[in-house]
Design an enzyme around this catalytic site. Structure first.
Site, PDB file in Angstrom:
ATOM      1  N   LYS A  93      84.035  62.567  17.945  1.00 24.58           N
ATOM      2  CA  LYS A  93      83.140  61.517  18.471  1.00 24.58           C
ATOM      3  C   LYS A  93      81.763  62.047  18.861  1.00 24.58           C
ATOM      4  CE  LYS A  93      86.683  59.230  17.691  1.00 24.58           C
ATOM      5  NZ  LYS A  93      86.792  58.645  16.345  1.00 24.58           N
ATOM      6  N   GLU A 177      79.239  58.621  28.573  1.00 22.13           N
ATOM      7  CA  GLU A 177      78.465  57.449  28.134  1.00 22.13           C
ATOM      8  C   GLU A 177      78.271  56.530  29.320  1.00 22.13           C
ATOM      9  OE1 GLU A 177      80.163  55.207  24.903  1.00 22.13           O
ATOM     10  OE2 GLU A 177      80.048  56.890  23.509  1.00 22.13           O
ATOM     11  N   HIS A 212      94.315  48.244  24.157  1.00 19.76           N
ATOM     12  CA  HIS A 212      93.762  48.845  22.938  1.00 19.76           C
ATOM     13  C   HIS A 212      94.510  48.458  21.669  1.00 19.76           C
ATOM     14  CE1 HIS A 212      90.982  50.983  25.435  1.00 19.76           C
ATOM     15  NE2 HIS A 212      91.953  51.538  26.111  1.00 19.76           N
ATOM     16  N   ARG A 269      88.947  54.310   7.026  1.00 21.48           N
ATOM     17  CA  ARG A 269      90.091  53.790   6.253  1.00 21.48           C
ATOM     18  C   ARG A 269      89.955  52.273   6.155  1.00 21.48           C
ATOM     19  NH1 ARG A 269      92.272  51.419  10.753  1.00 21.48           N
ATOM     20  NH2 ARG A 269      92.165  52.707  12.620  1.00 21.48           N
TER      21      ARG A 269
HETATM   22  C1  MV4 Z   1      83.396  51.880  25.852  1.00 17.81           C
HETATM   23  C2  MV4 Z   1      83.545  50.775  26.716  1.00 17.81           C
HETATM   24  C3  MV4 Z   1      82.506  50.500  27.587  1.00 17.81           C
HETATM   25  N1  MV4 Z   1      81.398  51.301  27.620  1.00 17.81           N
HETATM   26  N2  MV4 Z   1      82.284  52.625  25.905  1.00 17.81           N
HETATM   27  C4  MV4 Z   1      87.828  51.850  24.107  1.00 17.81           C
HETATM   28  C5  MV4 Z   1      88.409  52.545  22.937  1.00 17.81           C
HETATM   29  C6  MV4 Z   1      87.293  53.261  22.269  1.00 17.81           C
HETATM   30  N3  MV4 Z   1      87.249  52.885  20.885  1.00 17.81           N
HETATM   31  C7  MV4 Z   1      86.062  52.874  22.992  1.00 17.81           C
HETATM   32  N4  MV4 Z   1      86.425  52.020  24.062  1.00 17.81           N
HETATM   33  C8  MV4 Z   1      85.506  51.557  24.945  1.00 17.81           C
HETATM   34  N5  MV4 Z   1      84.351  52.230  24.986  1.00 17.81           N
HETATM   35  C9  MV4 Z   1      81.323  52.339  26.777  1.00 17.81           C
HETATM   36  N6  MV4 Z   1      80.236  53.115  26.830  1.00 17.81           N
HETATM   37  C10 MV4 Z   1      84.722  50.032  26.655  1.00 17.81           C
HETATM   38  C11 MV4 Z   1      85.712  50.438  25.767  1.00 17.81           C
HETATM   39  C12 MV4 Z   1      86.896  49.620  25.760  1.00 17.81           C
HETATM   40  C13 MV4 Z   1      87.235  48.869  24.628  1.00 17.81           C
HETATM   41  C14 MV4 Z   1      86.480  48.865  23.456  1.00 17.81           C
HETATM   42  C15 MV4 Z   1      86.852  48.135  22.354  1.00 17.81           C
HETATM   43  C16 MV4 Z   1      87.984  47.341  22.414  1.00 17.81           C
HETATM   44  C17 MV4 Z   1      88.736  47.311  23.540  1.00 17.81           C
HETATM   45  C18 MV4 Z   1      88.394  48.060  24.651  1.00 17.81           C
HETATM   46  C19 MV4 Z   1      89.176  48.007  25.809  1.00 17.81           C
HETATM   47  C20 MV4 Z   1      88.816  48.751  26.896  1.00 17.81           C
HETATM   48  C21 MV4 Z   1      87.700  49.567  26.869  1.00 17.81           C
END
Ligand code: MV4
Length: 480
Positions: A93, A177, A212, A269
């Site tokens: 990442k 972040e 998630h 993918r």
């Molecule tokens: C975040 C966020 C808020 N702010 N990054 C969760 C899994 C990973 N793919 C990234 N995720 C998140 N990153 C910042 N800077 C909130 C999440 C997040 C989330 C993102 C997408 C779908 C569902 C989620 C559930 C909780 C937190």
């Protein structure tokens, strides 16, 4: 496409639909995936024995495994997907973030590299501003994340994030972040060939998720208009170009309340929810994957991509919604998926299938297309109601709850939709006396159907059914 297909199967999947549909099928081991679907050499051995040209890795198991990708290529086979290098760089990442910053793709403010000390973390957090989010460099999908709302929690959170990252990925690197408030999860589908052509196929709205795990996906997203789609699409294409991407891929973004978007990660993918994109664009993504892997030039340009109507996907899982979504197991005694115009049933099971603990609880995807969002929601409600599955608990009632929820209908939802609106216990189990009454009613209905001598006979040779006899017939397996 006229291409002969070869399936692999574990002992548990001997008679699974994918095996029966393929032209040939070969066993790769016992039920546990570590002894079957994850055995790279066994899979490649089958491919050679069956004289295959290419391997499609699907969307689980080895689909984002750079080592498998290399092994397939080294065996003289074509991997239907990106190169191992692209998988690798996007899998880290922090290197992905660095690449995006270089290419001007918007990322959430934070660190480019992993933090090396508590002191460094403190000064960066101060600069970025609380709340912040600690993320594992090797992560994705939410593992190893910690929200920090004030400085006093920082050191403890950093330590526990690093510990979790180390035990989950064998890589303790964590970066920072800014924590985006009330975001939506919107992703862009991209398609690239090996000749430098790359296009996007619009967005998928994936905010309806629980821990998630996505539950409902749709295209288009209610918050994305043509202008935002163009900008996000260009950013996604730039992201794909940055890593030399070939084949189908997805760029995940967070979109905040001001409609700012930020790169999160790239999925290298095909994804579970790809059908909603297929429904609104008319593009067969798997066909394009195969063509591109064969070395063909993409048969369409960006301006050829048109979006029509609205598509929704519900993931159907063997989980007991009423028992904290606990995975359920058992034999599927009756299986009647819905059908009809623009109703797509992507089932991985049939009547008689055994749902075991060995694999992911998701066993089907129900996808509908409608003229507009309202039409699609209505159609999904109907399709969910028609779906008959006996033998295991499923998430169908939960999907129905989502389709009926005013916030979902209004399009007023973020990634916290489920936590915010779904109270555990909302979908309660029928009480014992209700179940007994239902059993009694079923017996009387069956008597009535077969002899015409139970409750609803009105003595005139006609029947006073509340429930359509056609529906009863369908549920008993008399149709299709
Ligand atoms: C975040 C966020 C808020 N702010 N990054 C969760 C899994 C990973 N793919 C990234 N995720 C998140 N990153 C910042 N800077 C909130 C999440 C997040 C989330 C993102 C997408 C779908 C569902 C989620 C559930 C909780 C937190």
């Amino acid at each position: 496409m006229g291409i002969r297909t070869v399936a692999i199967y574990s002992e548990a999947d001997r008679s699974a639909p994918h095996v029966l549909t393929a032209d040939e099928a070969y066993p790769v081991g016992p039920a546990p995936s570590s002894e079957s679907y994850l055995r790279m050499e066994a899979i490649i051995e089958v491919a050679k024995r069956a004289d295959c040209d290419a391997i499609h890795p699907g969307y689980g198991f080895l689909s984002e495994n750079a080592e498998f990708n290399r092994a397939v290529t080294n065996a003289g086979l074509t991997f239907i997907g990106p190169t191992a290098d692209a998988i690798k760089i996007m899998g880290d990442k922090t290197s992905a973030r660095t690449l995006m910053i270089e290419r001007g793709v918007p990322v959430v403010p934070g660190t480019e590299r992993a933090v090396t000390s508590g002191e460094e973390a403190r000064s960066i957090a101060l600069k970025v501003g609380y709340p912040i989010l600690l993320k594992a460099a090797a992560g994705g999908g939410g593992k190893g994340m910690r929200v920090v709302t004030e400085e006093t929690q920082l050191l403890k959170a950093l330590e526990s994030a690093q510990n979790e990252a180390r035990s989950a990925f064998g890589d303790e690197r964590v970066y920072i972040e800014k924590y985006v408030l009330e975001p939506r999860h919107v992703e862009i589908q991209v398609l690239a060939d090996a000749h430098g052509n790359c296009i996007h196929l619009g967005e998928r709205e994936c905010s309806i998720q629980r821990r998630h795990q996505k539950v409902v996906e749709e295209a288009p997203s209610v918050i994305v208009d043509e202008e935002l789609r163009t900008r996000m699409g260009q950013a996604a294409v730039e992201a794909a170009r940055a890593c030399g991407y070939v084949n189908a891929g997805t760029i995940e973004f967070l979109v905040d309340n001001h409609r700012n978007f930020y790169f999160l990660e790239m999925n290298t993918r095909l994804q579970v929810e790809h059908p909603v994109t297929e429904m609104v664009t008319g593009v067969d993504l798997v066909k394009m994957q195969i063509r591109v892997a064969e070395g063909h030039v993409l048969p369409m340009k960006q301006e050829d991509i048109r979006f029509r109507g609205h598509a929704i996907e519900c993931r159907i899982c063997a989980e007991d919604v009423r028992n904290d979504f606990l995975p359920d197991t058992g034999t599927i005694l009756r299986y009647r998926p819905p059908f009809g115009f623009a109703v797509r049933d992507d089932s991985g099971v049939t009547e008689g299938s055994e749902i075991s603990i060995h694999y992911d609880p998701m066993f089907a995807k129900l996808v509908v297309w409608g003229m507009d969002r309202e039409d699609a929601i209505r159609k999904m409600r109907r399709a969910l109601d028609e779906f008959v599955i006996d033998g295991v608990e499923t998430t169908i009632p939960f999907c129905r709850f989502v389709m009926d929820h005013p916030a979902f209908i209004k399009g007023d939802f973020r990634i916290d939709f489920v936590e915010k609106h779904y109270q555990p216990g909302f979908l309660r189990k029928p009480q014992a006396d209700e179940s007994r009454a239902a059993a009694l009613a079923a017996v009387l209905t069956e008597m009535d159907r077969t002899t015409g001598s139970a409750l609803s006979s009105n003595g005139k040779g006609t029947h006073d059914h509340r429930c359509s006899p056609w529906l009863l017939l369908h549920r008993q397996g008399g149709t299709r």
